[in-house]
Scaffold this motif. Structure first.
Motif, mmCIF file in Angstrom:
data_model
loop_
_atom_site.group_PDB
_atom_site.id
_atom_site.type_symbol
_atom_site.label_atom_id
_atom_site.label_comp_id
_atom_site.label_asym_id
_atom_site.label_seq_id
_atom_site.Cartn_x
_atom_site.Cartn_y
_atom_site.Cartn_z
ATOM 1 N N ALA A 86 0.836 -1.207 0.000
ATOM 2 C CA ALA A 86 0.000 0.000 0.000
ATOM 3 C C ALA A 86 0.864 1.248 0.000
ATOM 4 N N GLN A 87 1.958 1.217 0.763
ATOM 5 C CA GLN A 87 2.861 2.362 0.796
ATOM 6 C C GLN A 87 3.491 2.588 -0.577
ATOM 7 N N ALA A 88 3.862 1.490 -1.247
ATOM 8 C CA ALA A 88 4.447 1.620 -2.584
ATOM 9 C C ALA A 88 3.438 2.198 -3.566
ATOM 10 N N GLU A 89 2.169 1.802 -3.421
ATOM 11 C CA GLU A 89 1.151 2.332 -4.315
ATOM 12 C C GLU A 89 0.876 3.809 -4.035
ATOM 13 N N GLU A 90 0.933 4.183 -2.763
ATOM 14 C CA GLU A 90 0.785 5.601 -2.419
ATOM 15 C C GLU A 90 1.927 6.413 -3.035
ATOM 16 N N GLU A 91 3.134 5.843 -2.995
ATOM 17 C CA GLU A 91 4.282 6.538 -3.591
ATOM 18 C C GLU A 91 4.100 6.650 -5.104
ATOM 19 N N ALA A 92 3.582 5.581 -5.721
ATOM 20 C CA ALA A 92 3.322 5.636 -7.156
ATOM 21 C C ALA A 92 2.274 6.701 -7.484
ATOM 22 N N LYS A 93 1.282 6.812 -6.607
ATOM 23 C CA LYS A 93 0.246 7.830 -6.811
ATOM 24 C C LYS A 93 0.842 9.230 -6.717
ATOM 25 N N ARG A 94 1.710 9.448 -5.712
ATOM 26 C CA ARG A 94 2.355 10.765 -5.578
ATOM 27 C C ARG A 94 3.220 11.076 -6.798
ATOM 28 N N LYS A 95 3.939 10.056 -7.284
ATOM 29 C CA LYS A 95 4.787 10.266 -8.465
ATOM 30 C C LYS A 95 3.930 10.590 -9.680
ATOM 31 N N VAL A 132 0.123 5.498 -15.175
ATOM 32 C CA VAL A 132 -1.242 5.348 -14.677
ATOM 33 C C VAL A 132 -1.790 3.969 -15.030
ATOM 34 N N ASP A 133 -1.526 3.507 -16.253
ATOM 35 C CA ASP A 133 -2.014 2.184 -16.660
ATOM 36 C C ASP A 133 -1.414 1.081 -15.779
ATOM 37 N N ASN A 134 -0.125 1.184 -15.478
ATOM 38 C CA ASN A 134 0.502 0.189 -14.607
ATOM 39 C C ASN A 134 -0.106 0.228 -13.205
ATOM 40 N N SER A 135 -0.393 1.433 -12.722
ATOM 41 C CA SER A 135 -1.013 1.560 -11.398
ATOM 42 C C SER A 135 -2.404 0.936 -11.387
ATOM 43 N N ILE A 136 -3.152 1.137 -12.463
ATOM 44 C CA ILE A 136 -4.490 0.547 -12.556
ATOM 45 C C ILE A 136 -4.395 -0.978 -12.557
ATOM 46 N N ASN A 137 -3.484 -1.513 -13.354
ATOM 47 C CA ASN A 137 -3.353 -2.975 -13.427
ATOM 48 C C ASN A 137 -2.952 -3.564 -12.079
ATOM 49 N N THR A 138 -2.034 -2.897 -11.377
ATOM 50 C CA THR A 138 -1.619 -3.378 -10.061
ATOM 51 C C THR A 138 -2.773 -3.335 -9.075
ATOM 52 N N ALA A 139 -3.515 -2.232 -9.091
ATOM 53 C CA ALA A 139 -4.651 -2.100 -8.171
ATOM 54 C C ALA A 139 -5.718 -3.153 -8.470
#
Length: 233
Positions: A86-95, A132-139
């Motif tokens: 979750a922390q890594a995803e939050e960091e990805a969101k900030r980036k 963004v696409d990678n973040s969506i797929n991970t989520a």
């Protein structure tokens, strides 16, 4: 040497012989590491010890001075794998958000004077789109995995209830934790999907502006859009 001087010297030497061991002892005590207690919660019970057992290394704990009884430190518990993800995803969101702001700044400054074609302009957004696409797929993967795990836990609890057996506290806790994680990652997925939709709108809007200015590439049009004069070839 006079007698008084000899007596005075003897007294000094005797005093030094008594003081130096005392100083050495005091220094030795000073160099010793201060003793402390470690206190943590285990299965709802507070435990304290002067050394930390291996099973408590990842637990949140307080450090208390044995000499003064005052708390001298605090260590947060180690994060679980889900929390690190979750922390890594939050960091990805900030980036993603920071990259979006930087892209908008660059677009506003130099879009129409730096790109010779729409393809060149689209490449500016490719990094944001991929992120963004990678973040969506991970989520989406996390949501699917968490949902399947929650269904398994609920099935186990349901089978025990049908058999008129009590549901263990650990199983009930795991269900609550997994449900909370599922809600969090579902919200994160929705956030990324919303960003992707907004990004499509933003790209299309900029492309429309680009096309309009390319179609009317005249000094009057450039002044109206508050753009610098087109450099001479």
């Amino acid at each position: 040497m006079p007698v008084k001087t000899e007596h005075r010297t003897l007294r000094v030497l005797l005093a030094a012989g008594l003081v130096l061991p005392a100083l050495a002892l005091a220094q030795g005590k000073k160099d010793e590491a201060p003793k402390k207690l470690y206190c943590w919660n285990e299965n709802g019970q507070r435990k304290c010890a002067d050394s930390l057992p291996p099973e408590a290394m990842a637990a949140a704990r307080e450090e208390i001075s044995i000499r003064s009884g005052m708390r001298t430190g605090e260590v947060q518990r180690a994060m679980t794998g889900e929390e690190r993800a979750a922390q890594a995803e939050e960091e990805a969101k900030r980036k993603t958000e920071a990259l979006a702001a930087e892209t908008r700044r660059r677009t506003d400054q130099a879009m129409l004077t730096s790109f010779q074609s729409e393809d060149e302009l689209r490449r500016v957004f490719s990094e944001r789109i991929n992120l963004v696409d990678n973040s969506i797929n991970t989520a989406r993967y996390n949501v699917t995995s968490l949902r399947e795990g929650l269904v398994t836990l609920l099935r186990s609890a349901g089978e025990r209830e049908l058999a008129e057996k009590p549901v263990p506290e650990k199983l009930a806790t795991d269900i609550r934790v997994r449900h909370a994680q599922l809600l969090y990652h579902s919200a994160l997925q929705s956030s990324f999907e919303r960003q992707r939709a907004e990004l499509d709108v933003e790209i299309e809007d900029i492309l429309q502006r680009y096309r309009q200015l390319k179609a009317s590439d005249a000094p009057g049009a450039r002044v109206a859009m508050d753009l610098p004069p087109k450099p001479r070839q």
